[in-house]
Design a protein around this motif. Structure first.
Motif, short mmCIF file in Angstrom:
data_model
loop_
_atom_site.label_atom_id
_atom_site.label_comp_id
_atom_site.label_asym_id
_atom_site.label_seq_id
_atom_site.Cartn_x
_atom_site.Cartn_y
_atom_site.Cartn_z
N TYR A 8 76.55 95.01 78.48
CA TYR A 8 77.13 93.88 77.76
C TYR A 8 76.20 93.49 76.62
N ALA A 9 76.79 93.12 75.52
CA ALA A 9 76.02 92.84 74.31
C ALA A 9 75.11 91.62 74.51
N PRO A 10 73.80 91.77 74.29
CA PRO A 10 72.90 90.63 74.42
C PRO A 10 72.90 89.74 73.18
N ILE A 11 73.48 90.22 72.09
CA ILE A 11 73.54 89.45 70.85
C ILE A 11 74.88 89.70 70.18
N ASN A 12 75.19 88.90 69.18
CA ASN A 12 76.32 89.22 68.30
C ASN A 12 75.91 90.35 67.37
N MET A 13 76.86 91.22 67.03
CA MET A 13 76.59 92.28 66.07
C MET A 13 77.72 92.34 65.06
N PRO A 14 77.47 92.03 63.77
CA PRO A 14 76.17 91.61 63.27
C PRO A 14 75.80 90.21 63.76
N PRO A 15 74.49 89.89 63.76
CA PRO A 15 74.05 88.60 64.28
C PRO A 15 74.19 87.46 63.27
N PHE A 16 74.69 87.75 62.09
CA PHE A 16 74.95 86.73 61.07
C PHE A 16 76.04 87.28 60.15
N ARG A 17 76.62 86.41 59.34
CA ARG A 17 77.58 86.87 58.33
C ARG A 17 76.83 87.74 57.35
N GLN A 18 77.35 88.94 57.11
CA GLN A 18 76.57 89.98 56.43
C GLN A 18 77.34 90.51 55.22
N SER A 19 76.63 90.71 54.13
CA SER A 19 77.27 91.26 52.94
C SER A 19 77.58 92.74 53.14
N ALA A 20 78.78 93.14 52.77
CA ALA A 20 79.19 94.53 52.93
C ALA A 20 78.82 95.38 51.73
N MET A 21 78.24 94.77 50.68
CA MET A 21 77.94 95.53 49.47
C MET A 21 76.94 94.77 48.60
N ASP A 22 76.43 95.48 47.58
CA ASP A 22 75.63 94.82 46.55
C ASP A 22 76.57 94.06 45.62
N GLY A 23 76.22 92.82 45.32
CA GLY A 23 77.07 92.04 44.43
C GLY A 23 76.61 90.60 44.35
N TYR A 24 77.59 89.70 44.42
CA TYR A 24 77.30 88.28 44.31
C TYR A 24 78.09 87.52 45.38
N ALA A 25 77.39 86.64 46.08
CA ALA A 25 78.04 85.74 47.04
C ALA A 25 78.48 84.49 46.31
N LEU A 26 79.73 84.10 46.51
CA LEU A 26 80.34 83.02 45.74
C LEU A 26 80.76 81.85 46.64
N HIS A 27 80.61 80.64 46.11
CA HIS A 27 81.33 79.50 46.66
C HIS A 27 82.54 79.33 45.75
N LEU A 28 83.68 79.79 46.22
CA LEU A 28 84.85 79.97 45.37
C LEU A 28 85.29 78.68 44.68
N ASN A 29 85.75 78.85 43.44
CA ASN A 29 86.41 77.77 42.72
C ASN A 29 87.66 78.34 42.04
N ASP A 30 88.29 77.56 41.21
CA ASP A 30 89.56 78.00 40.59
C ASP A 30 89.36 78.78 39.31
N SER A 31 88.13 78.91 38.84
CA SER A 31 87.90 79.63 37.59
C SER A 31 87.31 81.00 37.87
N LEU A 32 87.05 81.77 36.81
CA LEU A 32 86.43 83.09 36.92
C LEU A 32 84.96 83.05 36.53
N THR A 33 84.43 81.86 36.36
CA THR A 33 83.03 81.71 35.93
C THR A 33 82.24 80.96 37.01
N TYR A 34 81.01 81.47 37.24
CA TYR A 34 80.15 80.87 38.28
C TYR A 34 78.74 80.70 37.72
N HIS A 35 78.05 79.70 38.26
CA HIS A 35 76.66 79.44 37.87
C HIS A 35 75.74 80.19 38.83
N PHE A 36 74.85 81.00 38.28
CA PHE A 36 73.94 81.84 39.06
C PHE A 36 72.71 81.03 39.45
#
Length: 395
Positions: free
Chosen positions: A42-70
């Motif tokens: 039985y799994a002793p931990i969650n796998m993955p143990p945290f929310r994990q990025s599936a690729m190289d890129g940018y993590a966003l807090h979504l808004n209604d526009s196409l522009t984000y502040h880095f």
């Protein structure tokens, strides 16, 4: 004259009387390949143990526009948690933890960077390209079931869960016994009338190649009392006993008499085949006993056709016989007599060459073989171009 057992019946008897071992042992996970799990894991931990990025890129807090502040970056292995407001983004890399305040990842190829501002080509959905917590398995869930055979992928999976040791079904303890007063060890002087003993090293190598390492070698002289005493000890102490030589009916062949005196149940003795007619298979309590012919090529043939099956059954495996394929013969062969025959051969991409030197004592031919051609009882001749049945050897 005793009736010989057919090859097919002998194989079925080995399958019937060779049972999975009920013993377990603990193995470091990196050394557990090929074993089967003794208990559920039985799994002793969650796998993955945290929310994990599936690729190289940018993590966003979504808004209604196409522009984000880095506002920063998160690399694989980082432990910090940037807090993103709506419309903010962080650079992120494959496998890195996605901040709790980010709800999507966009791949870098779809982003245009302009100073501290990024523009994305298209809107992305909530949780896009984020591997959720416990996506593979959640803590407490069944990770791998009992009887699962541990492949390299399974070893990697268990290691990713932080598991360093597993309980597995124990592999059989094996005794190899050679008989014969004529045998001397390699490295010693060869006097007239003696020959170098090779069966033990040959079979030990075959066992090691199949990853069976709990093997002890014993030598016994052609003497009834010594044979009886040695067999009594090794049958009591091992799961599998393999004897070579001494199983025929000569004046100095004592193995059969000793096995009978020790109460070993005979399931068959003498198989209608060539090589390897004087082959014994029996059991005593939970110990499996094979007495193979003394001739090396015959002994090794019987190992691959019969002992291999017993080993796989004792490990609880479902595929217990070596693979058999059809191939085109590039050789001619004429069989004499009515016994089915196993012919030493070289298989190559659908073609098979039957080698010269098919005597049961011929090791040189076997040394370059990677297959056995099975010539059934009613087949007397093989011609070039004929389709034949081939047993592929684990070499």
């Amino acid at each position: 004259m005793s009736i010989m057992t057919s090859i097919e019946e002998a194989i079925q008897l080995v399958k019937k009387h060779s049972r999975p071992l009920s013993k377990s042992t603990y193995k470091p996970v990196e050394k557990a390949g090929g074993y089967k799990l003794f208990e559920n894991i039985y799994a002793p931990i969650n796998m993955p143990p945290f929310r994990q990025s599936a690729m190289d890129g940018y993590a966003l807090h979504l808004n209604d526009s196409l522009t984000y502040h880095f506002v920063g970056e998160v690399k694989a292995g980082d432990a910090h948690q940037p807090v993103l407001k709506q419309g903010e983004a962080v650079r992120i890399f494959t496998g890195a933890p996605v901040p709790d305040t980010a709800n999507a990842v966009i791949m870098q190829e779809k982003v245009i960077v302009n100073g501290n501002t990024i523009s994305i080509q298209n809107k992305v959905g909530v949780n896009a390209n984020i591997r959720p917590l416990g996506e593979q398995v959640k803590k407490g869930e069944l990770a791998l079931a009992k009887n699962t055979k541990l492949t390299p992928a399974a070893i990697g999976y268990l290691s990713s869960l932080g598991i360093s040791e597993v309980e597995v079904f124990k592999k059989p303890s094996i005794a190899l016994i050679t008989t014969g007063n004529e045998l001397v060890e390699a490295g010693t002087d060869l006097v007239y009338g003696k020959i170098y003993e090779s069966n033990s090293r040959m079979l030990l190598s075959a066992l090691y190649s199949l990853k069976f390492y709990d093997v002890n070698i014993h030598k016994v002289e052609d003497d009834y009392d010594k044979t009886l005493s040695k067999l009594d000890t090794v049958i009591d102490e091992n799961d599998l006993v393999i004897i070579t030589g001494g199983i025929s009916v000569g004046d100095y062949d004592f193995v059969g008499k000793a096995l009978s005196a020790l109460g070993v149940a005979e399931h068959f003795y003498k198989v209608k085949q060539k090589p390897g007619k004087p082959l014994f298979f029996g059991t005593k309590k939970n110990t499996v006993v094979f007495a193979l012919p003394g001739n090396p090529a015959a002994a090794l043939t019987c190992f691959y056709v019969y002992v291999y099956i017993a080993l796989q059954k004792m490990m609880g495996h479902e595929a217990v016989e070596l693979p058999r394929v059809e191939a085109r013969s590039v050789s001619r062969f004429k069989k004499f007599g009515d016994r089915p025959q196993f012919l030493k051969a070289v298989w190559n991409n659908g073609d098979v060459e039957i080698l010269e030197g098919q005597s049961s004592a011929m090791q040189q031919t076997f040394a370059i073989s990677n297959a056995l051609v099975f010539m059934r009882e009613d087949l007397l001749n093989i011609e070039i171009g004929d389709t034949v049945e081939v047993i592929l050897l684990p070499v």
